[in-house]
Write an enzyme that holds these catalytic residues in place. Sequence first.
Site, PDB file in Angstrom:
ATOM      1  N   ARG A   2      -9.195  10.484  -3.154  1.00  0.00           N
ATOM      2  CA  ARG A   2      -8.669   9.503  -2.198  1.00  0.00           C
ATOM      3  C   ARG A   2      -7.921  10.209  -1.065  1.00  0.00           C
ATOM      4  O   ARG A   2      -8.015   9.813   0.090  1.00  0.00           O
ATOM      5  CB  ARG A   2      -7.777   8.503  -2.915  1.00  0.00           C
TER       6      ARG A   2
ATOM      7  N   LYS B  28      -4.445   6.196   2.836  1.00  0.00           N
ATOM      8  CA  LYS B  28      -3.033   6.194   2.438  1.00  0.00           C
ATOM      9  C   LYS B  28      -2.246   7.006   3.461  1.00  0.00           C
ATOM     10  O   LYS B  28      -1.843   8.140   3.186  1.00  0.00           O
ATOM     11  CB  LYS B  28      -2.899   6.745   1.017  1.00  0.00           C
TER      12      LYS B  28
ATOM     13  N   GLU C  15      -3.274  -7.200   0.358  1.00  0.00           N
ATOM     14  CA  GLU C  15      -2.337  -6.375  -0.414  1.00  0.00           C
ATOM     15  C   GLU C  15      -1.088  -7.168  -0.778  1.00  0.00           C
ATOM     16  O   GLU C  15      -0.690  -8.081  -0.062  1.00  0.00           O
ATOM     17  CB  GLU C  15      -1.901  -5.166   0.419  1.00  0.00           C
TER      18      GLU C  15
HETATM   19  C1  PLP Z   1      -0.822   3.603  -3.102  1.00  0.00           C
HETATM   20  C2  PLP Z   1      -1.109   2.196  -2.751  1.00  0.00           C
HETATM   21  C3  PLP Z   1      -1.567   1.268  -3.715  1.00  0.00           C
HETATM   22  C4  PLP Z   1      -1.676   1.579  -5.180  1.00  0.00           C
HETATM   23  O1  PLP Z   1      -2.577   2.593  -5.485  1.00  0.00           O
HETATM   24  P1  PLP Z   1      -2.517   3.304  -6.923  1.00  0.00           P
HETATM   25  O2  PLP Z   1      -3.549   4.361  -6.830  1.00  0.00           O
HETATM   26  O3  PLP Z   1      -2.844   2.281  -7.924  1.00  0.00           O
HETATM   27  O4  PLP Z   1      -1.130   3.815  -7.074  1.00  0.00           O
HETATM   28  C5  PLP Z   1      -1.886  -0.005  -3.283  1.00  0.00           C
HETATM   29  N1  PLP Z   1      -1.730  -0.386  -1.999  1.00  0.00           N
HETATM   30  C6  PLP Z   1      -1.273   0.466  -1.052  1.00  0.00           C
HETATM   31  C7  PLP Z   1      -1.113  -0.006   0.338  1.00  0.00           C
HETATM   32  C8  PLP Z   1      -0.948   1.784  -1.407  1.00  0.00           C
HETATM   33  O5  PLP Z   1      -0.488   2.623  -0.470  1.00  0.00           O
END
Ligand code: PLP
Length: 341
Positions: free
Chosen positions: A83, A185, A221
């Site tokens: 990711r 991210k 989200e």
């Molecule tokens: C990091 C994140 C998540 C959760 O991802 P995980 O891999 O399950 O920790 C969900 N939404 C957003 C916007 C994120 O930045």
Amino acid sequence: MSKTVDIDWSNLGFSYIKTDLRYVSIWKDGKWDDGKLTEDNRLYISEASTAIHYGQQCFEGLKAYRAKNGDIQLFRPDENAKRMNSSADRILMPEVPVEKFIDACMQVVKANEHFVPPYGSGASLYLRPFLIGVGDNLGVKTAPEFLFSVFCVPVGPYFKGGMTPVNFVVTDFDRAAPSGTGSAKVGGNYAASLLANKLAKKEGFADCIYLDPETHTKIEEVGAANFFGITHDDVFITPTSDSILPSITKYSLLYVAKEYLGLKVEERDVLVDNLSEFKEAGACGTAAVITPIGAIQYKDNLHVFHSETEVAPITKKLYDTLVGIQLGEVEAPKGWIYKVK
Ligand SMILES: *Cc1c(COP(=O)(O)O)cnc(C)c1O
């Protein structure tokens, strides 16, 4: 390891603690150096770094757990590595090879082994890998150099005194744009979310829910976590969209729901006008694994799911199974657990 630290594991929250060593590696002239562990928790970078001016940075979050048998294990770090590389691609940063990413995480956990909370405490060691553009640069373009680092902090259980449902409010703000960086991210999405989060908290909610930026009709989200719902006929539903961050916890829950609990699963649109199709709902991410959603405020209506005070049964089972896998109490699917040796 004989080193010990004076930490009250049962009172840990989610705040920065300087641990002993962190990993740092530099990309220059087209390649990564070997990386090293350092005691220094300050970065010394150019004032003209793209990470500072143009948001050229991305990060990850994952945890190391002390398992029932005493082993220390990482949960799906290969998925975080992949990711991070797709985030890097989106904003023109060099990829970190998956093996290098996992090795960095392993080195950091190993070097800070005494900060890994004991089994049964509910606490864990949170790892924060990040990749930023550095070096002298003024124009809007990709950086001449990059820095990849991983540091770790022991963190407490998300819910002290047990899991409880929380309420969320739907915001008018967007955290990302259609065809923007919602699925990467990157820090910019978080900067965009700070005000909406503050307003939601001021109204007494845990955080806000973002709708799709194009039509504002579909749930995307829940704060910085993904949404799931359980329909009245026991189907695990989670939304799809190009602007949702693909949560590793979410994909793990999809698998657990199907393969461990025997539920039907489906990724599809979730209309904010049709919340009554769900008897249970939750938010999922590394920090809490699952946050049960008691109710969602949308315009003038507060929609209550199972209960505002009690955790719903399928949500509870999903949580117990996934946490059981992370702690070595429940047999993990092949390749999910990386032992730190
Ligand atoms: C990091 C994140 C998540 C959760 O991802 P995980 O891999 O399950 O920790 C969900 N939404 C957003 C916007 C994120 O930045």
